[in-house]
Scaffold this motif. Structure first.
Motif, PDB file in Angstrom:
ATOM      1  N   ARG A 177     -29.201  13.630  -3.870  1.00 57.45           N
ATOM      2  CA  ARG A 177     -27.376  13.209  -3.028  1.00 57.45           C
ATOM      3  C   ARG A 177     -27.764  13.262  -1.333  1.00 57.45           C
ATOM      4  O   ARG A 177     -26.064  13.639  -1.201  1.00 57.45           O
ATOM      5  N   HIS A 178     -28.522  13.098  -1.038  1.00 55.30           N
ATOM      6  CA  HIS A 178     -28.801  13.093   0.502  1.00 55.30           C
ATOM      7  C   HIS A 178     -29.101  11.435   0.331  1.00 55.30           C
ATOM      8  O   HIS A 178     -29.053  11.057   1.490  1.00 55.30           O
ATOM      9  N   LEU A 179     -29.441  10.845  -0.076  1.00 55.08           N
ATOM     10  CA  LEU A 179     -29.815   8.999   0.445  1.00 55.08           C
ATOM     11  C   LEU A 179     -28.030   9.125   0.415  1.00 55.08           C
ATOM     12  O   LEU A 179     -26.771   9.578  -0.760  1.00 55.08           O
ATOM     13  N   SER A 180     -28.762   7.186   0.556  1.00 57.21           N
ATOM     14  CA  SER A 180     -27.537   6.169   0.434  1.00 57.21           C
ATOM     15  C   SER A 180     -27.007   5.974  -0.082  1.00 57.21           C
ATOM     16  O   SER A 180     -27.787   5.402  -1.566  1.00 57.21           O
ATOM     17  N   ASN A 181     -26.465   5.565  -0.501  1.00 55.66           N
ATOM     18  CA  ASN A 181     -25.787   4.472  -1.680  1.00 55.66           C
ATOM     19  C   ASN A 181     -26.640   3.362  -2.004  1.00 55.66           C
ATOM     20  O   ASN A 181     -26.611   3.090  -2.831  1.00 55.66           O
ATOM     21  N   LEU A 182     -27.147   2.754  -0.744  1.00 56.01           N
ATOM     22  CA  LEU A 182     -28.678   1.856  -1.038  1.00 56.01           C
ATOM     23  C   LEU A 182     -29.461   2.351  -1.696  1.00 56.01           C
ATOM     24  O   LEU A 182     -30.338   1.903  -2.429  1.00 56.01           O
ATOM     25  N   ALA A 183     -30.054   3.030  -1.698  1.00 54.26           N
ATOM     26  CA  ALA A 183     -31.206   4.210  -2.203  1.00 54.26           C
ATOM     27  C   ALA A 183     -30.893   4.593  -3.932  1.00 54.26           C
ATOM     28  O   ALA A 183     -31.497   5.129  -4.299  1.00 54.26           O
ATOM     29  N   THR A 185     -27.294   5.514  -6.729  1.00 49.16           N
ATOM     30  CA  THR A 185     -26.315   5.093  -6.886  1.00 49.16           C
ATOM     31  C   THR A 185     -25.634   5.956  -7.728  1.00 49.16           C
ATOM     32  O   THR A 185     -25.792   7.007  -7.616  1.00 49.16           O
ATOM     33  N   PRO A 186     -23.892   6.270  -7.209  1.00 47.93           N
ATOM     34  CA  PRO A 186     -23.109   7.410  -7.758  1.00 47.93           C
ATOM     35  C   PRO A 186     -23.497   8.170  -9.139  1.00 47.93           C
ATOM     36  O   PRO A 186     -23.304   9.121  -9.506  1.00 47.93           O
ATOM     37  N   GLU A 187     -23.599   7.036 -10.029  1.00 51.50           N
ATOM     38  CA  GLU A 187     -23.456   7.315 -11.565  1.00 51.50           C
ATOM     39  C   GLU A 187     -25.408   8.429 -11.651  1.00 51.50           C
ATOM     40  O   GLU A 187     -25.659   9.174 -12.643  1.00 51.50           O
ATOM     41  N   GLU A 188     -26.364   7.564 -10.694  1.00 50.39           N
ATOM     42  CA  GLU A 188     -27.622   8.448 -10.622  1.00 50.39           C
ATOM     43  C   GLU A 188     -27.319   9.892  -9.949  1.00 50.39           C
ATOM     44  O   GLU A 188     -27.856  10.568 -10.568  1.00 50.39           O
ATOM     45  N   GLN A 189     -26.439  10.410  -9.259  1.00 48.94           N
ATOM     46  CA  GLN A 189     -26.728  11.122  -8.439  1.00 48.94           C
ATOM     47  C   GLN A 189     -25.641  12.677  -9.777  1.00 48.94           C
ATOM     48  O   GLN A 189     -26.354  13.239  -9.315  1.00 48.94           O
TER      49      GLN A 189
END
Length: 248
Positions: A177-183, A185-189
């Motif tokens: 949840r604290h990672l950026s979209n580069l590390a 993806t929303p689907e993974e979150q």
């Protein structure tokens, strides 16, 4: 002969002789005077007594009539009193046997609590006897607790496992949840968030199962729900069944 009698003998005569001569002596006249006075006195007394004697025959019928009336009135009053008592007794009997509830064959009912185990198992200990008085909360008998103790231990182990899995899944979700979209993806979150929610639900289910196992273990000791006497006790160690407890 009369001339030779003493003077004291003259007053002893009760009545003068009818053949006495008219020229009697002075002594004879003196003795006859009191007799004449006494005779007059008795006549007067008789005259004074005669009027009440004449009034008595007229008063007797009135007294008899009054007596007959009082006797008849007494009989009527006695009859009326007996009839009144009979009526009162009849009313009381009717009230007792008809209007009031009654029965010749009475029975007494008491509250009876059917004590049956909430868990299945074999009885290993019987703590009471037949017709024994028990208090509320006293242990009546004990069911074999081995299976329920095993269920409690398994539940505790499962709770620990679910707790550890929840901790891992929750940490992975927090990290993603604290990672950026580069590390990530929303689907993974979303996937990690779902895994954490599932782990939490599994942990709560394991906790509930553990609570149920602990409750079942506690129910192996069957207690009395009321104060009363144990009756119809047919249990023995090694059998199944319940106990009837009659309340007081």
């Amino acid at each position: 002969m009369e001339a030779t009698l003493p003077r004291d003998a003259a007053p002893l005569r009760s009545e003068p002789s009818a053949e006495a001569p008219g020229d009697a002596s002075s002594t004879a006249e003196g003795s006859a005077a009191p007799e004449t006075v006494a005779r007059d006195t008795s006549d007067r007394t008789a005259d004074t007594v005669r009027p009440p004697t004449q009034a008595t025959p007229s008063a007797r019928p009135l007294r008899k009539a009054v007596g007959r009336f009082m006797l008849g009135a007494g009989k009527h009053l006695a009859t009326l009193g007996i009839a009144l008592v009979a009526v009162l007794i009849s009313v009381a009997t009717w009230q007792h046997y008809v209007t009031a509830p009654w029965t010749r064959n009475g029975s007494v009912r008491v509250q009876v609590a059917n004590v049956a185990p909430q868990v299945a198992g074999k009885i290993v200990a019987l703590r009471v006897g037949d017709n024994q008085f028990v208090h509320k909360g006293d242990v009546l008998y004990v069911i074999d607790p081995f299976d329920f103790e095993v269920a409690v231990r398994i539940g505790k182990a499962l709770v620990d496992q679910r707790a550890a899995d929840l901790e891992v899944k929750q940490a992975e979700f927090d990290r993603r949840r604290h990672l950026s979209n580069l590390a990530t993806t929303p689907e993974e979150q979303q996937i990690y968030a779902g895994n954490a929610a599932q782990a939490k639900a599994a942990y709560e289910a394991a906790a509930h199962q553990l609570a149920q196992a602990e409750l079942n273990l506690k129910r192996t000791s069957v207690t009395s729900p009321v104060d009363g006497y144990v009756t119809n006790l047919l249990l023995r160690a090694g059998s199944y069944g319940g106990i009837w407890v009659m309340t007081v």
